[in-house]
Design an enzyme around this catalytic site. Sequence first.
Site, short mmCIF file in Angstrom:
data_model
loop_
_atom_site.label_atom_id
_atom_site.label_comp_id
_atom_site.label_asym_id
_atom_site.label_seq_id
_atom_site.Cartn_x
_atom_site.Cartn_y
_atom_site.Cartn_z
N GLU A 139 1.01 -2.62 3.38
CA GLU A 139 -0.12 -2.87 2.50
C GLU A 139 0.35 -3.71 1.30
O GLU A 139 1.55 -3.85 1.07
CB GLU A 139 -0.69 -1.53 2.01
CG GLU A 139 -1.18 -0.62 3.14
CD GLU A 139 -2.54 -1.04 3.74
OE1 GLU A 139 -2.95 -2.21 3.57
OE2 GLU A 139 -3.18 -0.19 4.36
N HIS A 158 -2.59 -7.26 4.82
CA HIS A 158 -1.51 -6.44 5.38
C HIS A 158 -1.07 -6.97 6.75
O HIS A 158 -1.86 -7.54 7.50
CB HIS A 158 -1.88 -4.94 5.42
CG HIS A 158 -2.85 -4.52 6.46
ND1 HIS A 158 -3.77 -3.51 6.25
CD2 HIS A 158 -3.08 -4.93 7.74
CE1 HIS A 158 -4.49 -3.34 7.35
NE2 HIS A 158 -4.10 -4.18 8.27
N ASN A 200 -6.95 -7.37 3.65
CA ASN A 200 -6.22 -7.39 2.38
C ASN A 200 -4.84 -8.04 2.53
O ASN A 200 -4.01 -7.94 1.63
CB ASN A 200 -6.07 -5.95 1.83
CG ASN A 200 -5.27 -5.06 2.77
OD1 ASN A 200 -4.79 -5.50 3.82
ND2 ASN A 200 -5.12 -3.79 2.41
#
Length: 249
Positions: A149, A144, A142
Amino acid sequence: MTNTTQPTIVVATDKDHAARCTADLIHETVRENPSSVLGLATGGTPVGVYRLMVERFQAGELDFSKVTTFNLDEYVGLGPEHDQSYRYFMQQQLFDHVNVVQESTYVPNGLASNIEKHVAEYEEQILQAGGIDLQLLGIGNNGHIAFNEPGSPIDSRTRLVDLTEDTIEANSRFFESAAEVPRHAITMGIGTILEARRIVLMATGKSKAKVVQSAIEGPADPSNPASLLQGHARLTFVLDPESASELSL
Ligand code: F6R
């Protein structure tokens, strides 16, 4: 004024070559300055890099006796003896096999009783060591970096964070089940990472292709934390052909 600093993009011939290219960059840093401060990552991606660093140490080519290391992150609730803690990983993969002074290896303490105090001390320890010369990073599916995050601010510092369901799912491969993956972690912030004098982000595999493409060619946006590295003065991506496959190079 627009920032025109472009990252260096190394597309290696395969995953092993990517590990060699990354190990070479770390090697060069330690050769130039034996007292280097290295920022280190865990996860599947750097395993080959650490193997090479151990081999080079054993061959007498690399000396860690004056090196200091700071790891990016640690799960909250896992101590050094837990085989999924990042401290345990680092001991197994690198620290136990080279001549680094154990007291010069810093990993956030997942069992810290006062996390707020601990993260402030971690930042202070990085400063006291003179800042990070080379920060090694992986990238999550994602986007990160460390456990920053999506949505993490560019000026974030070392802190306590909640892991996303995506990350819990991705990391459950190392645990018996997703239910055992800790829900919280301590992570260096994006602002902390950006202060490193050199950043090397390594990625391998097809699953990283889209997120690598948007980190490099998309807009710098907190929805892809790795894209916030754009504009760093000394940023290198070391990729294998699969992770580079969506780039319009
Ligand atoms: C690990 C870390 C994470 C990983 C990322 C990729 O210290 O900070 O950001 O780099 O989750 O993990 P792998 O390499 O397992 O794909």
